[in-house]
Write an enzyme that holds these catalytic residues in place. Sequence first.
Site, mmCIF file in Angstrom:
data_model
loop_
_atom_site.group_PDB
_atom_site.id
_atom_site.type_symbol
_atom_site.label_atom_id
_atom_site.label_comp_id
_atom_site.label_asym_id
_atom_site.label_seq_id
_atom_site.Cartn_x
_atom_site.Cartn_y
_atom_site.Cartn_z
ATOM 1 N N ASP A 104 0.748 -1.173 0.072
ATOM 2 C CA ASP A 104 0.034 0.015 -0.027
ATOM 3 C C ASP A 104 0.737 1.093 -0.300
ATOM 4 O O ASP A 104 1.527 1.593 -1.091
ATOM 5 C CB ASP A 104 -0.993 -0.072 1.162
ATOM 6 N N GLY A 106 3.917 1.266 1.224
ATOM 7 C CA GLY A 106 5.454 0.848 1.038
ATOM 8 C C GLY A 106 6.252 0.858 2.436
ATOM 9 O O GLY A 106 7.323 0.399 2.477
#
Length: 177
Positions: A104, A106
């Site tokens: 998402d 990261g």
Amino acid sequence: MAFLPEGIERVLISENEIRTKVGELAARISLDYAGSQPLLVGLLKGSFIFLADLARALNIDSEIDFLTVSSYGNTMENSEVRILKDLAEPIQGRDVLIVEDIIDTGLTLSKILELLRGRHPRSLKVCTLLNKPSRRQTPVTVDYNGFDIEDVFVAGYGIDFAQKYRNLPQLVVVKKL
Ligand code: IMP
């Protein structure tokens, strides 16, 4: 049509599409790691079904371990991960492939990569089933990517919404409350 619980808006990715994609990813991974015996590191809990299917679709030897972390903070500056369950074995000199459910922002993955890099694996790569590029806050290199998806909240195939829906065989979009 399979059973869909109340709180689900729609099916995003069907069982068939998942199966085909897992086969494609496994074929690429088997080629790239031919002659090696990678350690597949599943990030719990969300990756458990994906890892189980991926591992069975590989035609090379592999080993499996799991890592559980909890994340705090949601910006680059203050995000931290705490290890709740660490790997069972050292990874020094190993070819490590992280198996993730969804990337998402990261932030979680970049912290995990930093942590594992410090343990000196021979190589460290990332395989994710789902990727939300529009949500990224920090760059992460994704070596094997299943599906890029839009910014919706997904569940099913191991992925939860408030610990529910992990058992659904397909990937679904959860209804907004
Ligand atoms: P990141 O650090 O923002 O990339 O967070 C990744 C983690 O957030 C994933 O491993 C999931 O556990 C969770 N996550 C992100 N998006 C979703 C979603 O749509 N459904 C369920 N969990 C999600």
